[in-house]
Write an enzyme that holds these catalytic residues in place. Structure first.
Site, PDB file in Angstrom:
ATOM      1  N   ASN A 157      43.922 -32.486  -6.191  1.00 19.74           N
ATOM      2  CA  ASN A 157      44.059 -31.773  -5.082  1.00 19.74           C
ATOM      3  C   ASN A 157      43.264 -30.437  -5.129  1.00 19.74           C
ATOM      4  OD1 ASN A 157      46.321 -33.475  -4.268  1.00 19.74           O
ATOM      5  ND2 ASN A 157      47.694 -32.738  -5.844  1.00 19.74           N
ATOM      6  N   CYS A 196      45.700 -41.297  -2.843  1.00 21.33           N
ATOM      7  CA  CYS A 196      44.898 -40.592  -1.847  1.00 21.33           C
ATOM      8  C   CYS A 196      44.629 -41.694  -0.761  1.00 21.33           C
ATOM      9  CB  CYS A 196      43.948 -39.686  -2.147  1.00 21.33           C
ATOM     10  SG  CYS A 196      43.305 -38.564  -1.007  1.00 21.33           S
ATOM     11  N   GLY A 197      45.250 -42.087   0.186  1.00 23.87           N
ATOM     12  CA  GLY A 197      44.920 -43.329   1.060  1.00 23.87           C
ATOM     13  C   GLY A 197      43.982 -43.153   1.760  1.00 23.87           C
ATOM     14  N   ASN A 198      43.376 -42.161   2.467  1.00 24.43           N
ATOM     15  CA  ASN A 198      42.396 -41.848   3.039  1.00 24.43           C
ATOM     16  C   ASN A 198      41.116 -41.869   2.171  1.00 24.43           C
ATOM     17  OD1 ASN A 198      43.201 -41.851   5.811  1.00 24.43           O
ATOM     18  ND2 ASN A 198      43.604 -39.871   6.013  1.00 24.43           N
ATOM     19  N   ASN A 212      54.911 -34.104  -1.047  1.00 28.22           N
ATOM     20  CA  ASN A 212      54.384 -33.877   0.296  1.00 28.22           C
ATOM     21  C   ASN A 212      55.382 -33.866   1.324  1.00 28.22           C
ATOM     22  OD1 ASN A 212      51.144 -34.706  -0.550  1.00 28.22           O
ATOM     23  ND2 ASN A 212      52.354 -36.007  -1.345  1.00 28.22           N
ATOM     24  N   GLU A 234      50.520 -30.888   2.564  1.00 28.72           N
ATOM     25  CA  GLU A 234      50.279 -31.950   1.391  1.00 28.72           C
ATOM     26  C   GLU A 234      50.449 -30.959   0.054  1.00 28.72           C
ATOM     27  OE1 GLU A 234      47.406 -35.109   1.032  1.00 28.72           O
ATOM     28  OE2 GLU A 234      46.276 -34.546   2.462  1.00 28.72           O
ATOM     29  N   ARG A 235      51.144 -31.634  -0.811  1.00 22.69           N
ATOM     30  CA  ARG A 235      51.270 -30.917  -2.032  1.00 22.69           C
ATOM     31  C   ARG A 235      49.917 -30.605  -2.903  1.00 22.69           C
ATOM     32  NH1 ARG A 235      53.262 -34.901  -6.882  1.00 22.69           N
ATOM     33  NH2 ARG A 235      51.285 -35.746  -6.298  1.00 22.69           N
ATOM     34  N   GLY A 264      46.488 -40.425   4.459  1.00 20.32           N
ATOM     35  CA  GLY A 264      46.749 -41.601   4.374  1.00 20.32           C
ATOM     36  C   GLY A 264      48.143 -42.052   3.745  1.00 20.32           C
ATOM     37  N   SER A 265      48.622 -41.535   2.386  1.00 20.16           N
ATOM     38  CA  SER A 265      49.799 -41.800   1.785  1.00 20.16           C
ATOM     39  C   SER A 265      50.826 -40.922   2.903  1.00 20.16           C
ATOM     40  CB  SER A 265      49.819 -41.168   0.630  1.00 20.16           C
ATOM     41  OG  SER A 265      49.705 -39.902   0.508  1.00 20.16           O
TER      42      SER A 265
END
EC number: 5.1.1.7
Length: 279
Positions: free
Chosen positions: A71, A80-82, A190, A208-209, A218-219
Site C-alpha cells: 500500500n 490487489c485485484g486491479n 477496506n 482503501e486501507r 478490484g478486491s
C-alpha cells in the site's frame, strides 16, 4: 567501455485499472529488496512516483509469476485485484498466452483474456467467517455490530461494506479512516459504500486501507458484490460503477471473477540516488 547513455537505476512501469494506479517492478531478472521505506517514498505523489499500490513481479516455479503488493503507506496487502489484472495483461502480451496463473498471498489466481481488450481474473472464493476476514471476535459477518449495519467480507484482505441510499453523499474523507481503524478489524479494513441501482448494478465508492480514497479497487468491487448478493439486494453477477469506470463481477462456484480494462501508461527508471536514499 561503459555506455554513459544507458539508463542507470531500476526500471519500473506505471499501470492503472480504471484510475486505480500502480507502480510495477519486474524483479524476475533483477532483484531489488523492496522495503516499506522504499514503498512509501515511491508512493508519494509529490516526491516520488505516486500510486495506490506497488506491485513486485517475481519468478515462481508453480505459476507464471509471483506478485507482492504494498500500500502507499508501506504496509503489505495480500490482494490487489486491479493490479493483478494489469500484470496478467502485461504477461499475456509478453508470452502470447491466452490465460495464465499468478501466485499471490491470496493463493493461485487464474487470469484470462476476455476479449475486446478486457482481462478477467478469478479472485478466489470470498471468506465469510469472522476469523477468516479477520475480525477481533466471533461476529455475524452479514450484520456487523458497527453503526450503519455493514457486511464483513474477506478477499485476501478485510472489507467492511455499507449500503447507503446515496453513495455520492458519503463523506469518504471522514468516514473512510474512521471505519478503517475500527477495533473490530485488527488488521484495519477496506471500506466500501454501496448504492444499489438495480438487481444487477451497484454504485461503489471506496476507501482503501493504507491508501485512502481511490477511483477503483478490484478486491473492494468483489467484496461489495458479494455483500450485496448475500443481503439479497442483487444477483451474483453485477456491474460495479466506481469513480473510474465499470467492472463486471461474477460470483461463481469456483470464485469471484472480475472483468475490466487495463492500461500500461509508461515506463521509467528509478535513479540510483533515489534508491540509495530510500533503501
Amino acid at each position: 567501455m561503459k555506455d554513459s547513455s544507458a539508463p542507470q537505476g531500476l526500471p519500473f512501469m506505471k499501470m492503472h485499472g480504471l484510475g486505480n494506479d500502480f507502480v510495477v517492478i519486474d524483479a524476475r531478472r533483477r532483484t531489488l529488496p523492496v522495503t516499506a521505506a522504499l514503498a512509501r517514498a515511491l508512493g508519494d505523489r509529490h516526491m516520488g512516483v505516486g500510486f495506490d499500490q506497488l506491485a513486485v513481479i517475481e519468478e515462481d516455479p508453480g505459476a507464471e509469476a509471483r506478485l507482492t503488493f504494498y500500500n502507499a503507506d508501506g504496509s503489505l496487502s495480500a490482494a490487489c485485484g486491479n493490479a493483478t489484472r494489469c500484470i496478467a495483461r502485461y504477461l499475456m502480451d509478453e508470452s502470447a498466452l491466452p490465460s495464465l496463473t499468478l501466485r499471490t498471498e491470496r493463493g493461485l489466481l487464474a487470469a484470462e483474456d476476455a476479449g475486446d481488450g478486457l482481462t478477467r481474473i478469478n479472485m478466489g472464493a470470498p471468506m465469510l467467517d469472522w476469523d477468516q476476514i479477520p475480525l477481533a471476535e466471533p461476529t455475524d459477518t452479514l450484520h456487523l455490530p458497527v453503526p450503519g449495519d455493514p457486511v464483513g467480507t474477506g478477499m485476501g484482505n478485510p472489507h467492511c461494506t455499507f449500503f447507503v441510499k446515496d453513495a455520492e453523499a458519503v463523506n469518504l474523507a471522514a468516514d473512510g479512516p474512521a471505519f478503517e481503524h475500527h477495533p473490530l478489524f485488527p488488521q484495519r479494513t477496506n471500506v466500501e459504500f454501496v448504492q444499489v441501482l438495480s438487481h444487477d448494478s451497484i454504485r461503489l465508492r471506496i476507501w482503501e486501507r493504507g491508501t485512502g480514497i481511490t477511483l477503483a479497487s478490484g478486491s473492494c468491487s468483489c467484496a461489495a458484490a458479494v455483500a450485496a448478493a448475500r443481503r439479497g439486494l442483487t444477483g451474483r453477477c453485477v456491474t460495479v460503477h466506481v469513480d473510474g469506470g465499470t467492472l463486471q463481477i461474477d460470483w461463481r462456484e469456483d470464485g469471484v471473477w472480475m472483468t475490466g480494462p487495463t492500461a500500461h501508461v509508461f515506463d521509467g527508471w528509478l535513479t540510483p540516488d533515489f534508491l540509495a536514499r530510500h533503501a
